[in-house]
Design a protein around this motif. Structure first.
Motif, PDB file in Angstrom:
ATOM      1  N   ILE A  69     -37.338  41.332 -27.828  1.00 19.63           N
ATOM      2  CA  ILE A  69     -38.420  41.723 -26.934  1.00 19.63           C
ATOM      3  C   ILE A  69     -37.911  41.622 -25.501  1.00 19.63           C
ATOM      4  O   ILE A  69     -37.355  40.592 -25.108  1.00 19.63           O
ATOM      5  CB  ILE A  69     -39.656  40.811 -27.103  1.00 19.63           C
ATOM      6  N   GLY A  70     -38.084  42.674 -24.719  1.00 23.26           N
ATOM      7  CA  GLY A  70     -37.674  42.648 -23.322  1.00 23.26           C
ATOM      8  C   GLY A  70     -38.830  42.222 -22.429  1.00 23.26           C
ATOM      9  O   GLY A  70     -39.967  42.633 -22.633  1.00 23.26           O
ATOM     10  N   VAL A  71     -38.541  41.400 -21.435  1.00 21.11           N
ATOM     11  CA  VAL A  71     -39.578  40.899 -20.529  1.00 21.11           C
ATOM     12  C   VAL A  71     -39.158  41.155 -19.085  1.00 21.11           C
ATOM     13  O   VAL A  71     -38.065  40.769 -18.667  1.00 21.11           O
ATOM     14  CB  VAL A  71     -39.819  39.390 -20.727  1.00 21.11           C
ATOM     15  N   VAL A  72     -40.024  41.828 -18.338  1.00 17.03           N
ATOM     16  CA  VAL A  72     -39.845  42.002 -16.907  1.00 17.03           C
ATOM     17  C   VAL A  72     -40.824  41.059 -16.225  1.00 17.03           C
ATOM     18  O   VAL A  72     -42.040  41.172 -16.430  1.00 17.03           O
ATOM     19  CB  VAL A  72     -40.121  43.455 -16.469  1.00 17.03           C
ATOM     20  N   ALA A  73     -40.323  40.115 -15.441  1.00 15.07           N
ATOM     21  CA  ALA A  73     -41.204  39.086 -14.888  1.00 15.07           C
ATOM     22  C   ALA A  73     -40.942  38.867 -13.409  1.00 15.07           C
ATOM     23  O   ALA A  73     -39.798  38.873 -12.947  1.00 15.07           O
ATOM     24  CB  ALA A  73     -41.015  37.767 -15.642  1.00 15.07           C
ATOM     25  N   ALA A  74     -42.021  38.664 -12.681  1.00 17.46           N
ATOM     26  CA  ALA A  74     -41.964  38.315 -11.265  1.00 17.46           C
ATOM     27  C   ALA A  74     -42.755  37.039 -11.040  1.00 17.46           C
ATOM     28  O   ALA A  74     -43.545  36.616 -11.893  1.00 17.46           O
ATOM     29  CB  ALA A  74     -42.531  39.453 -10.419  1.00 17.46           C
ATOM     30  N   GLY A  75     -42.531  36.411  -9.894  1.00 23.87           N
ATOM     31  CA  GLY A  75     -43.283  35.206  -9.547  1.00 23.87           C
ATOM     32  C   GLY A  75     -42.927  33.992 -10.364  1.00 23.87           C
ATOM     33  O   GLY A  75     -43.754  33.091 -10.535  1.00 23.87           O
ATOM     34  N   VAL A 100     -35.175  38.787 -24.124  1.00 18.72           N
ATOM     35  CA  VAL A 100     -34.263  38.942 -23.000  1.00 18.72           C
ATOM     36  C   VAL A 100     -35.112  39.157 -21.752  1.00 18.72           C
ATOM     37  O   VAL A 100     -36.060  39.945 -21.751  1.00 18.72           O
ATOM     38  CB  VAL A 100     -33.274  40.115 -23.224  1.00 18.72           C
ATOM     39  N   LEU A 101     -34.775  38.419 -20.687  1.00 15.39           N
ATOM     40  CA  LEU A 101     -35.606  38.383 -19.485  1.00 15.39           C
ATOM     41  C   LEU A 101     -34.924  39.096 -18.326  1.00 15.39           C
ATOM     42  O   LEU A 101     -33.754  38.860 -18.035  1.00 15.39           O
ATOM     43  CB  LEU A 101     -35.884  36.932 -19.101  1.00 15.39           C
ATOM     44  N   ILE A 116     -36.633  47.931 -16.284  1.00 11.74           N
ATOM     45  CA  ILE A 116     -37.051  48.567 -17.537  1.00 11.74           C
ATOM     46  C   ILE A 116     -35.912  49.386 -18.130  1.00 11.74           C
ATOM     47  O   ILE A 116     -35.651  49.332 -19.340  1.00 11.74           O
ATOM     48  CB  ILE A 116     -38.299  49.435 -17.306  1.00 11.74           C
ATOM     49  N   ASP A 117     -35.208  50.141 -17.289  1.00  8.36           N
ATOM     50  CA  ASP A 117     -34.065  50.932 -17.771  1.00  8.36           C
ATOM     51  C   ASP A 117     -33.007  50.031 -18.401  1.00  8.36           C
ATOM     52  O   ASP A 117     -32.418  50.366 -19.438  1.00  8.36           O
ATOM     53  CB  ASP A 117     -33.453  51.727 -16.618  1.00  8.36           C
ATOM     54  N   HIS A 118     -32.776  48.878 -17.775  1.00  8.42           N
ATOM     55  CA  HIS A 118     -31.780  47.938 -18.313  1.00  8.42           C
ATOM     56  C   HIS A 118     -32.203  47.442 -19.696  1.00  8.42           C
ATOM     57  O   HIS A 118     -31.394  47.404 -20.628  1.00  8.42           O
ATOM     58  CB  HIS A 118     -31.612  46.758 -17.362  1.00  8.42           C
ATOM     59  N   LEU A 129     -44.537  43.161 -19.438  1.00  5.76           N
ATOM     60  CA  LEU A 129     -44.511  43.079 -17.983  1.00  5.76           C
ATOM     61  C   LEU A 129     -45.367  41.912 -17.522  1.00  5.76           C
ATOM     62  O   LEU A 129     -46.557  41.842 -17.837  1.00  5.76           O
ATOM     63  CB  LEU A 129     -45.031  44.377 -17.370  1.00  5.76           C
ATOM     64  N   ILE A 130     -44.746  40.995 -16.781  1.00  9.55           N
ATOM     65  CA  ILE A 130     -45.464  39.866 -16.186  1.00  9.55           C
ATOM     66  C   ILE A 130     -45.233  39.953 -14.692  1.00  9.55           C
ATOM     67  O   ILE A 130     -44.246  39.431 -14.167  1.00  9.55           O
ATOM     68  CB  ILE A 130     -44.961  38.514 -16.735  1.00  9.55           C
TER      69      ILE A 130
END
Length: 337
Positions: A69-75, A100-101, A116-118, A129-130
């Motif tokens: 599972i891919g995770v895009v996270a900010a903050g 993978v983060l 996201i592309d990565h 998406l977080i």
């Protein structure tokens, strides 16, 4: 004298011990809902007994699925987003997925798209998406990715899948608690204006005051830090109008408590204080902080339930809302007139 290494248990061994077919074992391990609870428990007990470990590399070769599972996270420097990631990772691992983060130091459309592309290039099976800051989310969420995309604890309605805490309901719990204690002048220290959580918590405070027929004072805007809570707490103390304050997170509450103490105001005798988050230190504040608890484990579990069904093609959209809980401690008390 030679020794023979004990071979690792196989899926078929688990099936034999559990008394089920290897297809049933596979369904349990892959998180399928189409297994009777008693059968699932029997399979999991056999897994524990034998020490079975799934070989994700072999699984990927056979199924053409990465199990990632891919995770895009900010903050991630803040308690909420970082705890959300931890809850998601625990839930993913429980369902046999790894994670993978891709961390976003700056939330921009370009950074989101690149992350996201990565992840897509890493053959992830879904993306989470977080990004509590709304800036830059739309590009990634609006794209037509061939895998499920879930927004976790951010503004709902921006992806096919969404799971989040009901921040407005939590703020209403906090504010209503103060109303029930007899307070009529209830201030609010919010988080940054561009954060969804800050917006929702302010909305809950406003809604509760409106329902009670109380005046809605001007909002004091912080940045989630204890230092901003201290500065705004000093403003609150100098104004001397509020008998209670709902603070949008516990970190800012630390600063508020110190500012009130330095101004010679007692908590809760002079001013009641409610926070949000229930960070581990909250019960050790002086006084222990009344606050709103978020269930990050439930957030992660809800996200993985939807994503697992989405990955299997059983659903194409879905949402879940996790209710918060008010934790009453010694920083709030009935108003004495």
């Amino acid at each position: 004298m030679s020794t023979t290494a004990r071979s690792a248990p196989r899926l078929e061994d688990v099936a034999r011990v559990a008394g089920v077919s290897h297809q049933t074992v596979s369904r349990v391990i892959n998180g399928s809902a189409k297994v009777a609870p008693a059968t699932r428990d029997r399979v999991l007990e056999a897994v524990r007994e034998l020490g079975y470990r799934r070989n994700n590399a072999a699984r990927a070769l056979v199924t053409q699925k990465s199990g990632v599972i891919g995770v895009v996270a900010a903050g991630l420097g803040y308690f909420g987003p970082s705890s959300t990631v931890v809850g998601l990772e625990l839930a993913a691992r429980a369902r046999g997925y790894s994670m993978v983060l891709a961390s976003l130091p700056d939330v921009t459309p370009e950074a989101t798209s690149e992350a996201i592309d990565h992840l897509v290039s890493e053959a992830v099976e879904a993306i989470v998406l977080i990004a509590p800051d709304d800036t830059g989310l739309d590009l990634g969420i609006g794209s037509t990715l061939p895998i499920p995309v879930l927004v976790l604890d951010a503004a709902p309605g921006r992806a096919s899948f969404a799971v989040g805490v009901d921040h407005e309901a939590g703020a209403m719990l906090a504010t209503q608690h103060l109303v029930d204690l007899g307070h009529t002048r209830i201030a609010h220290i919010s988080g940054p204006r561009d954060w969804y959580q800050a917006q929702a918590r302010e909305a809950g405070w406003r809604r509760s005051l409106g329902r009670a027929g109380l005046e809605v004072p001007e909002v004091l805007v912080g940045d989630w830090s204890a230092s901003s809570g201290f500065a705004l707490g000093r403003e609150l103390a100098a104004a001397g109008t509020a008998t209670a304050v709902f603070v949008a997170n516990d970190q800012m509450s630390i600063g508020v408590l110190r500012a009130l103490a330095e101004a010679g105001l007692r908590v809760p005798q002079d001013v009641s204080v409610v926070g949000f988050d229930d960070i581990p230190e909250s019960e050790y504040f002086t006084p222990p902080l009344t606050t709103v608890r978020q269930n990050f484990v439930a957030l992660g579990r809800g996200a993985m339930e939807l994503l697992t069904e989405g990955i299997r093609g059983e659903i194409t959209s879905g949402s879940q809302v996790v209710p918060p809980k008010l934790v009453v401690r010694a920083s709030t008390a009935r108003l004495h007139t």
